[in-house]
Design a protein around this motif. Sequence first.
Motif, PDB file in Angstrom:
ATOM      1  N   VAL A 170       0.826  -1.206   0.000  1.00 19.08           N
ATOM      2  CA  VAL A 170       0.000   0.000   0.000  1.00 19.08           C
ATOM      3  C   VAL A 170       0.861   1.256   0.000  1.00 19.08           C
ATOM      4  N   ARG A 171       1.941   1.219   0.777  1.00 16.31           N
ATOM      5  CA  ARG A 171       2.833   2.378   0.864  1.00 16.31           C
ATOM      6  C   ARG A 171       3.838   2.415  -0.283  1.00 16.31           C
ATOM      7  N   ARG A 172       3.834   1.372  -1.107  1.00 14.06           N
ATOM      8  CA  ARG A 172       4.750   1.251  -2.244  1.00 14.06           C
ATOM      9  C   ARG A 172       6.214   1.281  -1.811  1.00 14.06           C
ATOM     10  N   SER A 173       6.464   0.757  -0.608  1.00 16.37           N
ATOM     11  CA  SER A 173       7.846   0.648  -0.137  1.00 16.37           C
ATOM     12  C   SER A 173       8.463  -0.685  -0.526  1.00 16.37           C
ATOM     13  N   SER A 174       7.651  -1.560  -1.128  1.00 13.21           N
ATOM     14  CA  SER A 174       8.158  -2.839  -1.627  1.00 13.21           C
ATOM     15  C   SER A 174       7.308  -3.255  -2.812  1.00 13.21           C
ATOM     16  N   THR A 175       7.696  -4.349  -3.446  1.00 12.65           N
ATOM     17  CA  THR A 175       6.970  -4.870  -4.602  1.00 12.65           C
ATOM     18  C   THR A 175       6.665  -6.346  -4.382  1.00 12.65           C
ATOM     19  N   PRO A 176       5.684  -6.879  -5.095  1.00 17.07           N
ATOM     20  CA  PRO A 176       5.415  -8.321  -4.959  1.00 17.07           C
ATOM     21  C   PRO A 176       6.645  -9.175  -5.256  1.00 17.07           C
ATOM     22  N   THR A 177       7.425  -8.758  -6.253  1.00 14.01           N
ATOM     23  CA  THR A 177       8.628  -9.522  -6.594  1.00 14.01           C
ATOM     24  C   THR A 177       9.629  -9.525  -5.453  1.00 14.01           C
ATOM     25  N   ALA A 178       9.819  -8.373  -4.828  1.00 10.62           N
ATOM     26  CA  ALA A 178      10.765  -8.283  -3.709  1.00 10.62           C
ATOM     27  C   ALA A 178      10.295  -9.102  -2.512  1.00 10.62           C
ATOM     28  N   ILE A 179       8.991  -9.090  -2.265  1.00 10.09           N
ATOM     29  CA  ILE A 179       8.452  -9.839  -1.131  1.00 10.09           C
ATOM     30  C   ILE A 179       8.615 -11.335  -1.350  1.00 10.09           C
ATOM     31  N   VAL A 180       8.290 -11.803  -2.548  1.00  8.13           N
ATOM     32  CA  VAL A 180       8.473 -13.224  -2.857  1.00  8.13           C
ATOM     33  C   VAL A 180       9.954 -13.588  -2.796  1.00  8.13           C
ATOM     34  N   GLY A 181      10.802 -12.697  -3.293  1.00  6.80           N
ATOM     35  CA  GLY A 181      12.242 -12.963  -3.267  1.00  6.80           C
ATOM     36  C   GLY A 181      12.800 -13.082  -1.873  1.00  6.80           C
ATOM     37  N   SER A 182      12.215 -12.361  -0.905  1.00  7.43           N
ATOM     38  CA  SER A 182      12.714 -12.424   0.468  1.00  7.43           C
ATOM     39  C   SER A 182      12.425 -13.770   1.122  1.00  7.43           C
ATOM     40  N   ALA A 183      11.557 -14.591   0.502  1.00  9.22           N
ATOM     41  CA  ALA A 183      11.294 -15.927   1.028  1.00  9.22           C
ATOM     42  C   ALA A 183      12.422 -16.897   0.728  1.00  9.22           C
ATOM     43  N   ALA A 184      13.411 -16.468  -0.064  1.00 11.62           N
ATOM     44  CA  ALA A 184      14.595 -17.296  -0.356  1.00 11.62           C
ATOM     45  C   ALA A 184      14.192 -18.655  -0.922  1.00 11.62           C
ATOM     46  N   LEU A 185      13.467 -18.648  -2.028  1.00 12.86           N
ATOM     47  CA  LEU A 185      12.950 -19.883  -2.608  1.00 12.86           C
ATOM     48  C   LEU A 185      14.043 -20.898  -2.956  1.00 12.86           C
ATOM     49  N   PRO A 186      15.204 -20.470  -3.498  1.00 10.18           N
ATOM     50  CA  PRO A 186      16.253 -21.468  -3.746  1.00 10.18           C
ATOM     51  C   PRO A 186      16.720 -22.169  -2.474  1.00 10.18           C
ATOM     52  N   PHE A 187      16.795 -21.426  -1.368  1.00  9.16           N
ATOM     53  CA  PHE A 187      17.213 -22.046  -0.115  1.00  9.16           C
ATOM     54  C   PHE A 187      16.148 -23.022   0.380  1.00  9.16           C
ATOM     55  N   LEU A 188      14.878 -22.679   0.209  1.00  7.35           N
ATOM     56  CA  LEU A 188      13.811 -23.588   0.612  1.00  7.35           C
ATOM     57  C   LEU A 188      13.859 -24.878  -0.214  1.00  7.35           C
ATOM     58  N   ALA A 189      14.145 -24.737  -1.497  1.00 13.54           N
ATOM     59  CA  ALA A 189      14.289 -25.924  -2.345  1.00 13.54           C
ATOM     60  C   ALA A 189      15.476 -26.765  -1.886  1.00 13.54           C
ATOM     61  N   PHE A 190      16.542 -26.096  -1.460  1.00 15.63           N
ATOM     62  CA  PHE A 190      17.713 -26.808  -0.933  1.00 15.63           C
ATOM     63  C   PHE A 190      17.340 -27.623   0.306  1.00 15.63           C
ATOM     64  N   VAL A 191      16.598 -27.019   1.228  1.00 15.74           N
ATOM     65  CA  VAL A 191      16.206 -27.716   2.457  1.00 15.74           C
ATOM     66  C   VAL A 191      15.380 -28.958   2.126  1.00 15.74           C
ATOM     67  N   LEU A 192      14.431 -28.818   1.212  1.00 14.32           N
ATOM     68  CA  LEU A 192      13.584 -29.946   0.832  1.00 14.32           C
ATOM     69  C   LEU A 192      14.409 -31.052   0.177  1.00 14.32           C
ATOM     70  N   ALA A 193      15.281 -30.683  -0.755  1.00 11.92           N
ATOM     71  CA  ALA A 193      16.106 -31.679  -1.444  1.00 11.92           C
ATOM     72  C   ALA A 193      17.092 -32.338  -0.484  1.00 11.92           C
ATOM     73  N   LEU A 194      17.669 -31.546   0.405  1.00 11.77           N
ATOM     74  CA  LEU A 194      18.593 -32.109   1.392  1.00 11.77           C
ATOM     75  C   LEU A 194      17.880 -33.134   2.263  1.00 11.77           C
ATOM     76  N   GLY A 195      16.642 -32.842   2.646  1.00 13.64           N
ATOM     77  CA  GLY A 195      15.878 -33.786   3.454  1.00 13.64           C
ATOM     78  C   GLY A 195      15.699 -35.124   2.749  1.00 13.64           C
ATOM     79  N   VAL A 196      15.455 -35.094   1.445  1.00 11.18           N
ATOM     80  CA  VAL A 196      15.275 -36.334   0.682  1.00 11.18           C
ATOM     81  C   VAL A 196      16.586 -37.110   0.622  1.00 11.18           C
TER      82      VAL A 196
END
Length: 418
Positions: free
Chosen positions: A262-288
């Motif tokens: 709402v304040r336009r201090s961030s963007t949807p892309t930046a917010i999704v990027g802060s979730a560190a999706l590659p690292f989450l994929a690493f955790v899942l793959a490492l578990g397997v």
Amino acid sequence: MNTPSAELLSVVLLVAVLVCAVVRPWGWPEAVVAVPAAAVVVGAGAISLPHAAAEAGRLGPVIGFLAAVLVLAQLCADEGLFQACGAWMAHSAAGRPRRLLVQVFALASVITAVLSLDATVVLLTPVVFATAARLGARPKPHLYACTHLSNTASLLLPVSNLTNLLAFAAAGVSFTRFAALMTLPWLVAIGVEYLVLRHFFAADLDAGAEAPAAADTPHLPWFALLTVVGTLAGFVVTSALGLNPAWAAFAGATVLAVRALVRRSSTPTAIVGSAALPFLAFVLALGVVVRAVVDNGLASGLAHLVPHSSTLPALLGVAALAAVLANVINNLPATLVLVPLAAPAGAGAVLAVLLGVNIGPNLTYAGSLATLLWRRIVREHEGDVDLGEFTRLGLLVVPAALTLAVVALWGSLQIVGG
């Protein structure tokens, strides 16, 4: 695939995944090697597809929670919460490095416990670096405090560390009981860290520093702070209702995300990027990959080493085993391996594993991913990280902190009950 071949393949791929996570050749994300490795162990038959799916299902809620916390922490940083903490430290320290160390300990401990260790490593460490430079203080004691506390101070809550999240369900206790049992070990371990670091870096702390300008007044972002407090309360409520605490983390992250958009201090892309999706994929793959190693012999090999009671000697033994294994194969795989083996002995044994995998990694660089990330951040700021110094400090801290924390856990079990 026969068992010896499956075991060899699984171990080789686990080593490759961990080495690439440590070295990160050409700056690759950890997932670049981990995801193909997970596909290979499934495709080659080293782990059955139902077992791999079961492991993914077990890790799914944990990974979702981690994503929400990472987004929450980054949005807090965007609101200026960490910068405000740095300004407050500079003002309160008033040119006294020893007081600054106390403040770094207090902030890092709270931030690690509430917003997870990733927030301390990624967001607080640069702020501490800038604060020390601003005061003309030697940064080393305060930087080492960040990395040590990102591991040690993550003992308090189920949400403080990915290892805690993995063990929380196996411990069979509520959110509040987990916190009650771990409060005393948390305080004891942090106290040992402080005493050792204060002595180890006495010369750096005795060096002079400058008081900041009087006009430099910190501004506290109350909305972000209250959102964090509300999220923490949500963890307690969801636990009492039998819900996954990920819902509380998701709610807190959503509140700040909507405000930022709402304040336009961030963007949807930046917010999704802060979730560190590659690292989450690493955790899942490492578990397997780890599940493949466990299924093909590691579990049976370690089973006779894991004590099956909650006596003080048994808790000391399982914590020591967890610390050693964390420094050999990293604390995340060590947790995945040891928690199922310790769970039959009850909550005390599972929590002792957490003491080992959370305190133990302060002994070596490879003990936890947080330490590896901290090392890269310090080098990006042209800081000096010496392997010998890191190891010497770890040898002073880890045995004492781990032993006393286990004793404190045993005492908590007698008072609170497992």
